[in-house]
Write a protein that holds these residues in place. Structure first.
Motif, short mmCIF file in Angstrom:
data_model
loop_
_atom_site.label_atom_id
_atom_site.label_comp_id
_atom_site.label_asym_id
_atom_site.label_seq_id
_atom_site.Cartn_x
_atom_site.Cartn_y
_atom_site.Cartn_z
N ARG B 174 59.20 -36.73 7.12
CA ARG B 174 59.25 -37.39 8.41
C ARG B 174 60.64 -37.55 8.99
O ARG B 174 60.81 -38.17 10.03
CB ARG B 174 58.60 -38.78 8.30
N CYS B 175 61.66 -37.02 8.34
CA CYS B 175 63.02 -37.33 8.79
C CYS B 175 63.74 -36.05 9.20
O CYS B 175 63.80 -35.10 8.44
CB CYS B 175 63.79 -38.04 7.69
N GLU B 176 64.29 -36.07 10.41
CA GLU B 176 64.97 -34.88 10.92
C GLU B 176 66.31 -34.66 10.24
O GLU B 176 66.95 -33.63 10.41
CB GLU B 176 65.16 -34.99 12.44
N GLN B 177 66.75 -35.64 9.47
CA GLN B 177 68.06 -35.51 8.83
C GLN B 177 67.98 -34.98 7.40
O GLN B 177 68.99 -34.83 6.72
CB GLN B 177 68.77 -36.87 8.88
N SER B 178 66.75 -34.69 6.97
CA SER B 178 66.53 -34.16 5.63
C SER B 178 67.27 -32.84 5.43
O SER B 178 67.17 -31.94 6.25
CB SER B 178 65.03 -33.95 5.43
N CYS B 179 68.01 -32.72 4.33
CA CYS B 179 68.79 -31.50 4.08
C CYS B 179 68.24 -30.64 2.94
O CYS B 179 68.82 -29.61 2.61
CB CYS B 179 70.24 -31.85 3.82
N TYR B 180 67.19 -31.09 2.30
CA TYR B 180 66.51 -30.23 1.31
C TYR B 180 65.12 -30.79 1.10
O TYR B 180 64.80 -31.85 1.63
CB TYR B 180 67.31 -30.14 0.00
N ASP B 181 64.31 -30.10 0.33
CA ASP B 181 62.96 -30.60 0.06
C ASP B 181 63.05 -31.61 -1.08
O ASP B 181 62.95 -31.26 -2.26
CB ASP B 181 62.05 -29.41 -0.29
N GLU B 182 63.25 -32.87 -0.69
CA GLU B 182 63.50 -33.92 -1.69
C GLU B 182 62.34 -34.05 -2.68
O GLU B 182 62.55 -34.20 -3.88
CB GLU B 182 63.71 -35.28 -1.00
N ALA B 183 61.12 -34.02 -2.14
CA ALA B 183 59.95 -34.26 -3.00
C ALA B 183 59.83 -33.17 -4.06
O ALA B 183 59.55 -33.46 -5.23
CB ALA B 183 58.69 -34.33 -2.16
N THR B 184 60.04 -31.93 -3.65
CA THR B 184 59.91 -30.83 -4.62
C THR B 184 61.03 -30.90 -5.66
O THR B 184 60.79 -30.69 -6.85
CB THR B 184 59.91 -29.48 -3.88
N ALA B 185 62.24 -31.22 -5.19
CA ALA B 185 63.35 -31.35 -6.15
C ALA B 185 63.08 -32.50 -7.12
O ALA B 185 63.25 -32.36 -8.34
CB ALA B 185 64.66 -31.59 -5.40
N HIS B 186 62.62 -33.61 -6.59
CA HIS B 186 62.28 -34.79 -7.40
C HIS B 186 61.25 -34.44 -8.48
O HIS B 186 61.45 -34.67 -9.67
CB HIS B 186 61.75 -35.87 -6.43
N ARG B 187 60.16 -33.81 -8.05
CA ARG B 187 59.10 -33.46 -9.01
C ARG B 187 59.58 -32.43 -10.02
O ARG B 187 59.29 -32.51 -11.21
CB ARG B 187 57.87 -32.92 -8.30
N THR B 188 60.32 -31.43 -9.53
CA THR B 188 60.76 -30.36 -10.43
C THR B 188 61.68 -30.92 -11.51
O THR B 188 61.51 -30.62 -12.69
CB THR B 188 61.49 -29.27 -9.63
#
Lengths: 360, 431
Positions: B174-188
Motif C-alpha cells: 500500500r505504500c508508494e515509497q516501498s523500495c523492495y518487496d518487503e513481504a517476500t524478503a521477510h518470508r524468505t
C-alpha cells in the motif's frame, strides 16, 4: 495392561505465513504499483495507484490487549463496512481498507459508535507502543496497559486530530530494558535502589557466574553469606539497572516505593531530515501511582503541549530541541536539569558540549 | 457461568474515559472464564502492592524449544498455595504474524475461536517484537492450542537466545515509497531460519526487521540486529502535476521553509523555471510557471523528507534495493546502539538477490553464534572486537559508507597499509 501412547503431533514448521491470502484485493492488485497518497482527514489515508485504482484506509485505536469479543466486534465492523480485511500497525492500531470512498464515513461512524477512536495518522499523537507490565511480565516495575490507557484517555483529542507539528510517537516500558522502544516521548519505570538480595535462595535459583557476568559495572561478586554461597553487590558501584534480576529473581530490584518513572524525549527512527536519534532522559523520580499515574501524565502533557506550541511544521521532538537547544527545553518545560541527566557511561563525552555553541 | 468476581476497585477506574479499556475486555472474558476471574484478582493485587507476581519456567510444545513464554504465579498464601489458583498458570504463545500484519476476518475469527476454547481469550495484536501474543494458557492446554493455531497456517515465533520473530512494514502492498518487496524478503529470510527460531541455541537474541524505505516504519535501525532498509541509487523521480498541486496549496513560503531548507545536505534548491539546471544526476520539476525545484542527487542522502512532503510529486528512483545495517539494540548491556551500515546497497528484486540476503544473514548469524559472549548482542560484539574484525570475519568488503568519519585517534598499527592499497587497486582493475 499396557496402553498405547498416542504419538504427539509434530509441528508443521511453516514459518511466516503468506500475507497475500489475507490481503485486501485492491492492495493485492496494485502491489508495488502505488503512486501517491494524501490524508483527507485525520485517521484516513487515501492511496492512489498508477492503475488509477484508489484505496482508503481508516485507522482506529485499540487497547492492544484484546479479548476475543472485542476482536469479533472489530471483525463484524470489517465484514459489514470494510470488505472483510484489516491490518494492524506497529503501534497496535487497526486499519480497515475500503475501495470506495462512500464507505469511509459509515465505517468511521461504526467504529466511533463501537468505542474505537479514529485517528493516529499524520501529525497525531499515535497510540503508545508498550510492554506487558503486571499483566504478564516476570520483571515489571509497573503496569503498562493501565498507564497507557490512562494517558491515552488524556490524549484522546490529540489522537483523533492532526494538530501536532509532526508525528509524535510514544512508548511505555515497565522496566529499563525498555521493550517499549525508542520514541518522541518515552515513559520508563526506573529502579533507584540496588537489588535486595534474599541470600537463602540465591544458591538454589541462580547460576552465580552468569549473574556476575551480566552486571555491566562489575558491582556483583560471589560471596558466602551465613555460610551459604550467595552474591553481594557493591552498592556504590551499582547503577540499579536491574540486569541481575531476570537471571536471579532473589535479587529483587522492583520496589513499591523506590521504583520511579523517568521520561525520555527526542527518539526518532526515521532518517527523515536528520539521522535517527536516541531518546534522552529529561525527568526522573516520578511516582509509580496506579491506577491512573497522574504525575506521569502531567509531565508528558507539559512537554507535549510546549512542543505543540513552539515547534515549527515538520519538526519532530528531536528537530525542535536541536533548534531551541537543551537549556531552553528545560526552561520552557519547567523541568529541573539535574546532574543525573549528564551521562557518565562509556563514550559519554560525545554527549557533552565540546563547542562554544551557546544560545542566550 | 464463571466463579464470583473479586472486587477490583483500582482496575475499575481504568474503565472510564474515551480510550478502549482492556479492563472492560478482561471483565467480559471473566463472565464465562474462571482463569480471567483470577487473573483480574492477581492484577488488582499488583495495583495495590505495586509488585509483579509472575515467574518464568520452561514450557514448550513437542519438537520445539522456544516460542512459549511460561508464567507461573508467585502470589501464594501462607501454605504456599496460589491465592488465585485458576490463573496460577498463564502462559503466552508467541505466534509469527503475516508480513505487514494483514488479516481477513475469517482467519481472525478462527484464531479467536481457538483461543477461547484453549486459552484465556486474551490476545495482543501485537507484541513489541511483532508476535501475535496469545496470552494465558494453562500448561496442559498449550499443546492443544498450538496444534490448532498451527493447523490454521501459523507458527510459533522466537523466544530466548534465538532468531526472533520479524516484522515488515505495509510496504509494497500500500505504500508508494516501498523500495523492495518487503513481504517476500521477510518470508524468505525468516523461513530460512526456522530451526534457529524454534530451537534457541545462540548467545542471545537475533532480530531481523524489514522497512521499505528510510522512513523505517518498523524501527529496524534501533530495534534489530540486522536491519533491511529500502533505498534507491538513481535519481528521485518527479511528477509535475502533483508537484504543482502541492505548490498551489502551500505556496513558496512553505516550499522554502518546509522542503528546501529542511534538506539535510542542501541538495535541493529553488530555481527559476527558465533556468533549470540539467545533468545526469539532476532531478528537477516545475512547481509553477515561474518556479521549479532542482535536486542534485549525488548530494542526496535519501532521507525521505522532501518525498514525504510532496508525496507523488517526488518519489524514490527506479534503481531500488536496500541498505543493510547491523547491530541495533537498546540498553543491556552497554547501552543503546544504532545499526551500522555494512552493505550500502543490495538489489532485492529476484529470488537470486534474496538468496544473497539470506546468505548474508546466515554468515552474520553464524559469526554471532561462534564469536559473541553469552548474553551479548551482535552490536556489542562489534563494539568489543571492532567493525573491521566483524566485516572481515563475515566476509564483507570495507566501504567508506560504513563510517560517519574516518578514525580520529592515531593509535593504529598501519604496517599493512601498502598491502591493503595493492589489494584494493587489484580489485578495481579486475572489475
Amino acid at each position: 495392561m499396557a496402553t498405547a501412547t498416542a504419538t504427539p503431533r509434530r509441528a508443521i514448521e511453516s514459518g511466516v505465513p503468506d500475507n497475500k491470502q489475507y490481503m485486501h484485493p485492491t492492495l493485492l492488485k496494485n502491489y508495488g504499483n502505488w503512486k501517491y497518497h494524501d490524508r483527507p482527514r485525520p485517521g484516513v489515508l487515501h492511496h492512489v495507484s498508477y492503475s488509477g485504482e484508489e484505496v482508503w484506509s481508516v485507522r482506529a485505536g485499540t487497547q492492544r490487549q484484546m479479548d476475543v469479543h472485542t476482536i469479533r466486534k472489530l471483525c463484524d465492523i470489517a465484514d459489514k463496512y470494510a470488505e472483510g480485511h484489516v491490518r494492524f500497525t506497529i503501534r497496535s492500531n487497526i486499519e480497515f481498507m475500503v475501495a470506495d470512498e462512500k464507505k469511509v464515513a459509515p465505517l468511521i461512524e461504526a467504529l466511533t459508535t463501537a468505542g474505537f477512536p479514529v485517528g493516529g495518522t499524520g501529525n497525531s499523537v499515535t497510540m503508545i507502543s508498550h510492554t506487558q507490565g503486571w499483566l504478564h511480565c516476570d520483571i515489571p516495575g509497573t503496569d503498562a496497559s493501565g498507564a497507557v490507557k490512562a494517558l491515552m484517555d488524556d490524549l484522546h483529542q490529540e489522537f483523533i486530530k492532526e494538530e501536532m507539528p509532526n508525528r509524535v510517537h510514544m512508548s511505555t516500558s515497565c522496566c529499563e530494558i525498555n521493550c517499549g522502544g525508542q520514541a518522541d516521548i518515552a515513559i520508563i519505570i526506573q529502579h533507584t535502589k540496588p537489588p535486595k538480595i534474599n541470600h537463602d535462595l540465591v544458591a538454589n535459583v541462580c547460576e552465580r557466574p552468569a549473574v556476575v557476568a551480566r552486571c555491566p559495572v562489575a558491582a556483583i561478586r560471589p560471596a558466602l553469606v551465613n555460610g551459604k554461597p550467595s552474591l553481594e553487590v557493591d552498592e556504590k558501584k551499582c547503577i540499579c539497572c536491574g540486569a541481575c534480576y531476570p537471571p536471579c529473581p532473589p535479587m529483587q530490584i522492583n520496589d513499591p516505593e523506590f521504583s520511579k518513572f523517568a521520561v525520555w524525549i527526542g527518539g526518532k527512527n526515521s532518517n527523515a531530515r536528520g539521522k535517527p536519534t536516541f531518546m534522552k532522559m529529561v525527568a526522573s523520580g516520578i511516582p509509580n501511582n496506579p491506577p491512573r499515574w497522574p504525575e506521569v501524565s502531567e509531565i508528558v502533557k507539559k512537554i507535549l503541549y510546549v512542543y505543540k506550541d513552539d515547534a515549527r511544521p515538520w519538526e519532530r521532538m528531536s528537530d525542535w530541541v536541536e533548534r531551541i537547544g537543551w537549556p531552553r527545553f528545560f526552561e520552557k518545560t519547567e523541568l529541573p536539569f539535574t546532574k543525573y541527566l549528564i551521562d557518565d557511561w562509556r563514550g559519554s563525552r560525545s554527549s557533552l558540549n565540546a563547542s562554544a555553541h551557546i544560545r542566550f | 457461568m464463571a466463579k464470583k468476581m473479586h472486587p477490583t476497585p483500582m482496575l475499575d477506574k481504568l474503565e472510564t474515559g474515551p480510550w478502549p479499556s482492556f479492563v472492560t475486555g478482561l471483565k467480559r472474558l471473566a463472565k464465562d472464564n474462571d482463569m480471567m476471574v483470577d487473573l483480574l484478582g492477581q492484577l488488582e493485587t499488583s495495583y495495590e502492592t505495586k509488585k509483579g507476581y509472575w515467574k518464568g519456567g520452561t514450557i514448550s510444545i513437542f519438537g520445539y524449544g522456544g516460542g512459549i513464554i511460561p508464567r507461573f504465579t508467585e502470589l501464594k498464601d501462607e501454605s504456599g498455595k496460589p491465592k488465585f489458583p485458576d490463573a496460577a498458570e498463564f502462559h503466552t504463545l508467541r505466534v509469527m504474524p503475516p508480513p505487514g500484519m494483514h488479516y481477513n476476518t475469517d482467519i481472525l475469527r478462527k484464531l479467536a475461536d481457538t483461543w477461547e476454547r484453549h486459552g484465556s481469550g486474551l490476545i495482543a495484536f501485537h507484541g513489541q517484537s511483532g508476535d501475535i501474543m496469545f496470552q494465558g494458557a494453562r500448561s496442559d492446554k498449550v499443546q492443544d492450542a498450538f496444534d490448532e493455531i498451527n493447523a490454521l497456517g501459523f507458527d510459533l515465533g522466537g523466544a530466548g537466545p534465538a532468531v526472533r520473530t520479524s516484522m515488515s512494514c505495509v510496504g509494497a502492498a500500500r505504500c508508494e515509497q516501498s523500495c523492495y518487496d518487503e513481504a517476500t524478503a521477510h518470508r524468505t529470510v525468516l523461513n530460512n531460519f526456522t530451526d534457529d527460531i524454534h530451537r534457541p541455541s545462540l548467545p542471545y537474541k537475533f532480530k531481523f526487521k524489514f522497512s521499505g524505505c528510510p522512513n523505517d516504519c518498523m524501527n529496524s535501525i534501533q530495534r534489530s540486529d540486522m536491519a533491511v532498509i529500502g533505498t534507491w541509487r538513481d535519481n528521485i523521480r518527479t511528477d509535475e502535476k502533483l508537484a504543482r498541486a502541492y505548490f498551489a496549496k502551500h505556496g513558496v513560503t512553505d516550499l522554502v521553509n518546509d522542503v528546501v531548507s529542511r534538506c539535510p545536505t542542501k541538495a535541493i534548491q529553488l530555481v527559476d523555471a527558465s533556468k533549470i539546471p540539467t545533468g545526469p544526476s539532476i532531478s528537477a520539476v516545475k512547481v509553477s510557471d515561474t518556479q521549479a525545484i532542482a535536486i542534485e542527487n549525488r548530494d542526496c542522502v535519501r532521507c525521505m523528507h522532501c518525498i514525504n512532503v510532496i508525496t507523488g510529486g517526488l518519489s524514490p528512483g527506479k534503481d531500488k534495493g536496500a541498505t543493510i545495517l547491523v547491530g541495533g539494540k537498546r540498553t543491556l548491556k552497554i547501552g543503546d546502539l544504532m545499526g551500522t551500515v555494512v552493505v550500502p546497497f543490495m538489489k532485492l528484486e529476484t529470488d537470486e538477490d534474496r538468496e544473497k540476503l539470506v546468505d548474508l544473514g546466515r554468515r552474520i548469524v553464524d559469526f554471532f553464534a561462534e564469536n559473541a559472549l553469552e548474553h551479548e548482542r551482535i552490536g556489542e560484539t562489534i563494539e568489543r572486537i571492532g567493525l573491521v574484525n566483524f566485516v572481515e570475519g563475515v566476509g564483507i568488503e570495507i566501504d567508506a559508507n560504513m563510517v560517519a568519519t574516518p578514525r580520529t585517534n592515531p593509535y593504529v598499527r598501519a604496517d599493512g597499509w601498502d598491502d591493503e592499497v595493492a589489494k584494493i587497486k587489484a580489485k578495481k582493475q579486475a572489475a
